[in-house]
Design an enzyme around this catalytic site. Sequence first.
Site, short mmCIF file in Angstrom:
data_model
loop_
_atom_site.label_atom_id
_atom_site.label_comp_id
_atom_site.label_asym_id
_atom_site.label_seq_id
_atom_site.Cartn_x
_atom_site.Cartn_y
_atom_site.Cartn_z
N ASP A 184 -2.10 8.19 -12.93
CA ASP A 184 -1.87 9.22 -13.95
C ASP A 184 -3.14 9.55 -14.73
OD1 ASP A 184 0.92 9.46 -13.42
OD2 ASP A 184 1.34 7.72 -14.68
N ASP A 209 6.12 5.95 -24.01
CA ASP A 209 4.73 5.80 -24.40
C ASP A 209 4.13 7.06 -25.02
OD1 ASP A 209 4.60 3.14 -23.82
OD2 ASP A 209 3.89 3.42 -21.77
N SER A 235 5.87 1.08 -10.65
CA SER A 235 4.86 1.24 -11.68
C SER A 235 4.80 -0.02 -12.54
CB SER A 235 5.25 2.46 -12.53
OG SER A 235 4.63 2.38 -13.79
N1 ARG Z 1 10.22 0.28 -20.81
C1 ARG Z 1 9.12 -0.35 -21.47
C2 ARG Z 1 8.76 0.41 -22.72
O1 ARG Z 1 9.14 1.51 -22.88
C3 ARG Z 1 7.93 -0.57 -20.56
C4 ARG Z 1 7.32 0.62 -19.90
C5 ARG Z 1 6.11 0.16 -19.14
N2 ARG Z 1 5.64 1.03 -18.13
C6 ARG Z 1 5.54 0.74 -16.81
N3 ARG Z 1 4.93 1.59 -16.07
N4 ARG Z 1 6.02 -0.33 -16.29
O2 ARG Z 1 8.07 -0.11 -23.56
#
Ligand code: ARG
Length: 389
Positions: free
Chosen positions: A12, A121, A168
């Site tokens: 990304d 995020d 991911s």
């Molecule tokens: N679901 C978690 C959060 O929103 C982790 C997301 C992490 N991303 C990944 N690509 N594994 O904080």
Amino acid sequence: MKVVLAYSGGLDTSVCIPLLRERYGFDEVIAVTVDIGQPPADIKEARARGSRLSDKHILMDAKEEYVYDYIFPLIKANGCYEGYVLGTAIARPLIARKVVEVALKENADAVAHGCTGKGNDQLRFEAVFRAANLKVVAPIRELNLTRREEMEYAREHGIEAPAEKRWSVDENIWNRSIEGGELEDPDFEPPEEIYKWTVSPEKARKPEIIEIRFERGVPVALNGEALDGVLLIRRLNEIGGRHGVGRTDILEDRVLGFKSREIYEHPAATILLTAHKDLERLVLTRNELRFKELVDKAWSELVYHGLIIDPLYEALNAFIDKTQERVAGEVRVKLEKGSARVVARRSPHNLLSKEVSFDAKTEQRAAEGFILYHSLQQRIFEARRHERA
Ligand code: ARG
């Protein structure tokens, strides 16, 4: 026009660099990678790819700051959201602040991130970016790109596309998170190789007892040896991982309303949170414990939502810090086939009363007067019910 990008080195954010030039017209792209304990290989890759693709790549070591200013408050707050120990959530504001720092120093026109429009995020990064009054660019979300389109674009731009990954992964010193791909089917049982930090509990070595010393709510020593926070967490990840401690497979409610299936690994977090909660039970009063449970939950939700700039966050931390003054002592934890269980604890502030002992000659009869009024309303209620019948 100059832009500073939060750069992890993955697909990304790598694709974002040429996009920022071609689609947004920036002529200078600065890529910032923040080291919060990712695998050294990932950092190396980010540095190499970042230097090649961007005009300037900056690597910032924030491991200590991450542990002392973000993870330690999390331990004091027993930070946890729906069973998730918040390792990605708590790291984002720190990364965003580092990017802002660079943007201000470099007099940049905008800041950018590579988040999609579906996850949490984007909210966490932008809460910090926008509070600094900076223009925000989010190429992947704004151009509505799919993973496939990104791979295509990467190939066209000579980005040695990070191999087609099955899922991911996001990783820092507090937890490893795995999502996407086949995991999106909640009925899909992940293969063993999805786990990197923990062995299968079945294959765990024979049980082991470790002792953690806490002062003011944070861990300061392991098995009698004083350790700095970064090293202590690393050690516990290794030890706990060998016992298969700290695996989580949950259905998580994202901020945007999506449910998502998430796998996490976090041996140190499981051990430290288990030990910390136990020590709190020894030294805090019943009233403190009950109230703090609500505070901890509010704290965890703010962090999950990426809103640690809210004054409520400071206020909750002030309350929590006050309670942690007495959270000191040693906790022994038994690691056994995937579980971390407290088997002993001691503290100079412990609130156990010697009078509860079966051997103590206490005035037991004094309890009677209390009992009489303890159930007064229930007695009256029963009497009324019989009157009516
Ligand atoms: N679901 C978690 C959060 O929103 C982790 C997301 C992490 N991303 C990944 N690509 N594994 O904080």
